[in-house]
Scaffold this motif. Sequence first.
Motif, PDB file in Angstrom:
ATOM      1  N   PHE A 182      70.408  64.499  69.841  1.00 52.02           N
ATOM      2  CA  PHE A 182      71.468  63.895  70.660  1.00 52.02           C
ATOM      3  C   PHE A 182      71.320  62.379  70.750  1.00 52.02           C
ATOM      4  O   PHE A 182      72.326  61.664  70.753  1.00 52.02           O
ATOM      5  N   LEU A 183      70.092  61.894  70.806  1.00 50.72           N
ATOM      6  CA  LEU A 183      69.882  60.439  70.805  1.00 50.72           C
ATOM      7  C   LEU A 183      70.409  59.807  69.519  1.00 50.72           C
ATOM      8  O   LEU A 183      71.085  58.781  69.548  1.00 50.72           O
ATOM      9  N   MET A 184      70.084  60.419  68.385  1.00 53.18           N
ATOM     10  CA  MET A 184      70.551  59.920  67.084  1.00 53.18           C
ATOM     11  C   MET A 184      72.082  59.923  67.042  1.00 53.18           C
ATOM     12  O   MET A 184      72.702  58.955  66.610  1.00 53.18           O
ATOM     13  N   GLN A 185      72.668  61.022  67.493  1.00 49.71           N
ATOM     14  CA  GLN A 185      74.132  61.143  67.492  1.00 49.71           C
ATOM     15  C   GLN A 185      74.770  60.062  68.369  1.00 49.71           C
ATOM     16  O   GLN A 185      75.726  59.407  67.959  1.00 49.71           O
ATOM     17  N   ASN A 186      74.208  59.860  69.556  1.00 48.33           N
ATOM     18  CA  ASN A 186      74.754  58.853  70.474  1.00 48.33           C
ATOM     19  C   ASN A 186      74.597  57.444  69.925  1.00 48.33           C
ATOM     20  O   ASN A 186      75.496  56.612  70.079  1.00 48.33           O
ATOM     21  N   LEU A 187      73.460  57.167  69.300  1.00 48.86           N
ATOM     22  CA  LEU A 187      73.262  55.861  68.670  1.00 48.86           C
ATOM     23  C   LEU A 187      74.340  55.596  67.627  1.00 48.86           C
ATOM     24  O   LEU A 187      74.907  54.505  67.572  1.00 48.86           O
ATOM     25  N   CYS A 188      74.621  56.589  66.817  1.00 51.87           N
ATOM     26  CA  CYS A 188      75.654  56.449  65.781  1.00 51.87           C
ATOM     27  C   CYS A 188      77.030  56.198  66.396  1.00 51.87           C
ATOM     28  O   CYS A 188      77.799  55.397  65.886  1.00 51.87           O
ATOM     29  N   GLU A 189      77.315  56.887  67.484  1.00 55.45           N
ATOM     30  CA  GLU A 189      78.603  56.670  68.158  1.00 55.45           C
ATOM     31  C   GLU A 189      78.709  55.229  68.645  1.00 55.45           C
ATOM     32  O   GLU A 189      79.742  54.587  68.477  1.00 55.45           O
ATOM     33  N   HIS A 190      77.634  54.704  69.224  1.00 59.83           N
ATOM     34  CA  HIS A 190      77.645  53.327  69.722  1.00 59.83           C
ATOM     35  C   HIS A 190      77.738  52.317  68.597  1.00 59.83           C
ATOM     36  O   HIS A 190      78.260  51.223  68.781  1.00 59.83           O
ATOM     37  N   LEU A 191      77.240  52.677  67.419  1.00 60.23           N
ATOM     38  CA  LEU A 191      77.303  51.783  66.262  1.00 60.23           C
ATOM     39  C   LEU A 191      78.588  51.992  65.467  1.00 60.23           C
ATOM     40  O   LEU A 191      78.768  51.385  64.413  1.00 60.23           O
ATOM     41  N   ASN A 192      79.478  52.843  66.000  1.00 58.82           N
ATOM     42  CA  ASN A 192      80.725  53.187  65.319  1.00 58.82           C
ATOM     43  C   ASN A 192      80.497  53.678  63.895  1.00 58.82           C
ATOM     44  O   ASN A 192      81.270  53.386  62.990  1.00 58.82           O
ATOM     45  N   SER A 193      79.410  54.405  63.711  1.00 55.67           N
ATOM     46  CA  SER A 193      79.099  54.960  62.389  1.00 55.67           C
ATOM     47  C   SER A 193      79.789  56.303  62.231  1.00 55.67           C
ATOM     48  O   SER A 193      79.882  57.073  63.177  1.00 55.67           O
ATOM     49  N   LYS A 194      80.260  56.570  61.023  1.00 55.16           N
ATOM     50  CA  LYS A 194      80.909  57.858  60.764  1.00 55.16           C
ATOM     51  C   LYS A 194      79.879  58.952  60.467  1.00 55.16           C
ATOM     52  O   LYS A 194      80.229  60.063  60.124  1.00 55.16           O
ATOM     53  N   HIS A 195      78.611  58.633  60.604  1.00 59.13           N
ATOM     54  CA  HIS A 195      77.545  59.581  60.247  1.00 59.13           C
ATOM     55  C   HIS A 195      76.892  60.254  61.449  1.00 59.13           C
ATOM     56  O   HIS A 195      75.725  60.635  61.380  1.00 59.13           O
ATOM     57  N   LYS A 196      77.627  60.421  62.544  1.00 53.00           N
ATOM     58  CA  LYS A 196      76.991  60.985  63.737  1.00 53.00           C
ATOM     59  C   LYS A 196      76.545  62.433  63.552  1.00 53.00           C
ATOM     60  O   LYS A 196      75.549  62.841  64.118  1.00 53.00           O
ATOM     61  N   ASP A 197      77.254  63.212  62.735  1.00 56.13           N
ATOM     62  CA  ASP A 197      76.830  64.598  62.498  1.00 56.13           C
ATOM     63  C   ASP A 197      75.533  64.636  61.694  1.00 56.13           C
ATOM     64  O   ASP A 197      74.632  65.419  61.982  1.00 56.13           O
ATOM     65  N   GLU A 198      75.460  63.769  60.681  1.00 53.43           N
ATOM     66  CA  GLU A 198      74.238  63.688  59.879  1.00 53.43           C
ATOM     67  C   GLU A 198      73.078  63.170  60.730  1.00 53.43           C
ATOM     68  O   GLU A 198      71.951  63.635  60.610  1.00 53.43           O
TER      69      GLU A 198
END
Length: 169
Positions: free
Chosen positions: A101-117
Amino acid sequence: SEIKLKKEVLLQVSQALFQGKDPKELAKLISLDPGLVFLLLKYINSAFFSLQKKIKSLELALAYLGYKNLRNYILTLLASHLLESVDNSKEKIKKAISRAFLMQNLCEHLNSKHKDEAYLVGLFSVLTEELPEEELINTLRQAKVSDYVISGLKDKNSFLGSLLSIVKE
């Protein structure tokens, strides 16, 4: 008593999801493991989804969950299945899910399309510390986990690898 899941069924379901099999075929595969059926129905009827009516049919549960949620759930179960045999497995499973969940949230904050990965890299990162690399990579390949996720686990300089380093700190 704890529910023992069948690793082979988890891998087959993951493969079937990757191949885009229809819900009827998925339900047939999942039905090979009564423990998995039980957990899926328990999950879909949990407070997390706050449904009006209890879902009793596996096919309806699958339709409601959708492929992405089902795949993440199946891979989460696979990770916890693989961690069952290690010391302090309950703590390590909690750690894996927290990292996911931390990795996913970080990706969301970075506007990365890789949140699932990113979720999957976080989830499986604890396994890199517990299993021989070859065994883990083979299992992830069997489950049809993408090379992008696998490189995130292996390569500290990849985008997901560097995010993982931050999360581990």
